[in-house]
Write a protein that holds these residues in place. Structure first.
Motif, PDB file in Angstrom:
ATOM      1  N   ILE A 202       0.800  -1.363   0.307  1.00  0.00           N
ATOM      2  CA  ILE A 202       0.114  -0.151   0.239  1.00  0.00           C
ATOM      3  C   ILE A 202       0.768   1.067  -0.024  1.00  0.00           C
ATOM      4  N   VAL A 203       1.952   1.485   0.907  1.00  0.00           N
ATOM      5  CA  VAL A 203       2.685   2.343   0.552  1.00  0.00           C
ATOM      6  C   VAL A 203       3.572   2.935   0.043  1.00  0.00           C
ATOM      7  N   PHE A 204       3.725   1.815  -0.715  1.00  0.00           N
ATOM      8  CA  PHE A 204       4.217   1.478  -2.423  1.00  0.00           C
ATOM      9  C   PHE A 204       3.555   2.408  -3.571  1.00  0.00           C
TER      10      PHE A 204
ATOM     11  N   GLN B 163      17.135   5.346   0.321  1.00  0.00           N
ATOM     12  CA  GLN B 163      16.179   5.995   1.296  1.00  0.00           C
ATOM     13  C   GLN B 163      14.650   6.026   1.406  1.00  0.00           C
ATOM     14  N   GLY B 164      14.721   6.272   0.162  1.00  0.00           N
ATOM     15  CA  GLY B 164      12.982   6.198   0.096  1.00  0.00           C
ATOM     16  C   GLY B 164      12.521   5.065   0.249  1.00  0.00           C
ATOM     17  N   VAL B 165      13.161   3.781  -0.895  1.00  0.00           N
ATOM     18  CA  VAL B 165      12.801   2.928  -0.191  1.00  0.00           C
ATOM     19  C   VAL B 165      12.670   2.263   1.317  1.00  0.00           C
TER      20      VAL B 165
ATOM     21  N   ILE C 108       9.321  12.421  -0.465  1.00  0.00           N
ATOM     22  CA  ILE C 108       9.167  10.513  -0.888  1.00  0.00           C
ATOM     23  C   ILE C 108       7.338  10.766  -0.854  1.00  0.00           C
ATOM     24  N   ILE C 109       7.381  10.790   0.167  1.00  0.00           N
ATOM     25  CA  ILE C 109       5.466  10.013   1.111  1.00  0.00           C
ATOM     26  C   ILE C 109       5.111  11.553   1.082  1.00  0.00           C
TER      27      ILE C 109
ATOM     28  N   LEU D 237       4.247   5.973  -5.377  1.00  0.00           N
ATOM     29  CA  LEU D 237       4.333   5.694  -6.949  1.00  0.00           C
ATOM     30  C   LEU D 237       2.743   5.947  -8.070  1.00  0.00           C
ATOM     31  N   VAL D 238       2.013   6.033  -7.147  1.00  0.00           N
ATOM     32  CA  VAL D 238       0.739   6.826  -7.797  1.00  0.00           C
ATOM     33  C   VAL D 238       0.957   8.711  -7.382  1.00  0.00           C
ATOM     34  N   LEU D 239       1.073   8.816  -6.205  1.00  0.00           N
ATOM     35  CA  LEU D 239       1.196   9.978  -5.913  1.00  0.00           C
ATOM     36  C   LEU D 239       2.156  10.788  -5.828  1.00  0.00           C
TER      37      LEU D 239
END
Ligand code: SF4
Ligand code: SF4
Length: 370
Positions: free
Chosen positions: A120-122, A326-328, A149-150, A126-128
């Motif tokens: 869900i977080v990935f 870092q993002g992953v 990132i988020i 990726l979408v936003l």
């Protein structure tokens, strides 16, 4: 009486039979809080058994001491009967009721939640944002580092919504259990006594020599490891609160400097959780399974593993700051935290709540009994 109807289960019948034998025998009366509580009763209704089961801290002392334990024909195994009954009490009082089934397949549910949380977080990221936000290199200390990132709204809303859901579900479970098996006529002194017993894990210390953590021998390892894990968890919770305060009130966004309060609290808390959970996992897998409820092993292991992974991924995120990974690392860590919030009310985590209620009732009963 509880509004919840408690059906007679095999574990309940077994625990009642064991309590009737124990009440005649009383050999183990100095072992723990269960036996003095049992001696105040002649009959064992479902609510009483649920209370006694949650008062049991699974030291297994009564199993190794019992002359009626298997292979004796009486087959008395109080530790195992109460472990099964505890799990039933968590499911009976779970809210909403249809999610109580999660207790029966806890290991599977936790694994699915971990995979789902990370996915869900990935996906949201990726979408936003863009793949570059997840896989690209970001500066170590930009004003909005992690929010590149988020997005802030997604991180805040997801965190609050899942946290509030977990809190609401556990409060509803607590209210239901309290109504069925909670204390009557307790005082502040009883509350303080219960708090002291819970915070010090008094009963895990046995009478100074510890518990039968692994087999018939005594050790205080479980108590020490549980302390590391529980206080590590509280430090991480304090780190999250400090981070939220700095972000929402002071307007300072994560990632925070190494020598800041959220990072230092999280660092010490994370190491506490890793040491505590690793040790407890090792002990669980090494322990004699005869006095345990085998079907509950996956629930125990599932929660310990989830906490361990959250702490390890949090520390990894700290180490990977400013790198392309870092993002992953952030997505994996937040996905695991999301899984924790969503499964918290349906995992072994709730044992702390039920046990505290049982300790409070015990303190009130013993005060009245003297
Ligand atoms: S567990 Fe066995 S030895 Fe202990 S009180 Fe019960 S019957 Fe007696
Ligand atoms: S397993 Fe330990 S805590 Fe539980 S009833 Fe037996 S002696 Fe008491």
């Amino acid at each position: 009486m509880s509004g919840i109807e408690q059906f007679e289960t095999a574990a309940m019948a077994d625990a009642r039979r064991a309590m009737e034998v124990c009440n005649a025998c009383r050999y183990c009366e100095g072992f723990c809080a269960v036996f003095p509580a049992m001696e105040l009763r002649r009959d064992f209704a479902a609510a009483d058994l649920s209370y006694l089961a949650n008062l049991c801290h699974n030291c297994k002392g009564c199993y190794y001491a019992c002359q009626y334990a298997p292979p004796h024909e009486f087959g008395i195994n109080v530790a195992q009967s109460f472990a099964q009954l505890r799990q039933e009490s968590y499911a009976t009082h779970a809210w909403p009721a249809f999610l109580s089934k999660a207790f029966a397949r806890n290991g599977l549910v936790t694994s699915m939640a971990m995979a789902g949380g990370i996915a869900i977080v990935f996906l949201l990221t990726l979408v936003l944002q863009s793949p570059n936000a997840v896989f690209g290199k970001l500066p170590v200390q930009p004003a909005d580092g992690f929010y590149l990132i988020i997005p802030k709204a997604v991180m805040t809303l997801t965190g609050f919504a899942s946290g509030l859901f977990a809190l609401l579900a556990m409060c509803m479970g607590l209210a239901s259990y309290w109504k069925a098996s909670g204390p009557r006529g307790w005082t502040l002194k009883d509350f303080y006594q219960a708090l002291k017993d819970a915070a010090s894990l008094r009963y895990l210390g046995g009478n100074g020599h510890g518990c039968n953590d692994k087999d018939g021998s005594f050790s205080t390892a479980r108590r020490r490891l549980h302390h590391l894990m529980a206080y590590g968890f509280l430090l991480c919770f304090a780190a999250t609160c400090a981070g939220a305060f700095e972000d929402l009130i002071l307007g300072w966004s994560a990632p925070y400097p190494l020598m800041s309060l959220p990072v230092l609290l999280g660092l010490f808390g994370g190491f506490g959780i890793i040491l505590g959970c690793t040790g407890l996992l090792w002990m669980k897998l090494q322990a004699d399974q005869e006095p345990s409820a085998r079907e509950l092993l996956s629930a125990d292991v599932g929660l310990l593993l989830l906490l361990l992974l959250i702490a390890a991924s949090g520390l990894l995120l700290l180490g990977l700051r400013g790198t392309e990974a870092q993002g992953v690392a952030l997505c994996v860590h937040l996905g695991l935290v999301l899984a924790f919030f969503l499964t918290m009310p349906y995992s072994k985590f709730v044992h702390g709540i039920y046990r505290f209620v049982a300790l409070l009732r015990h303190a009130a009963e013993q005060r009245r009994a003297v």
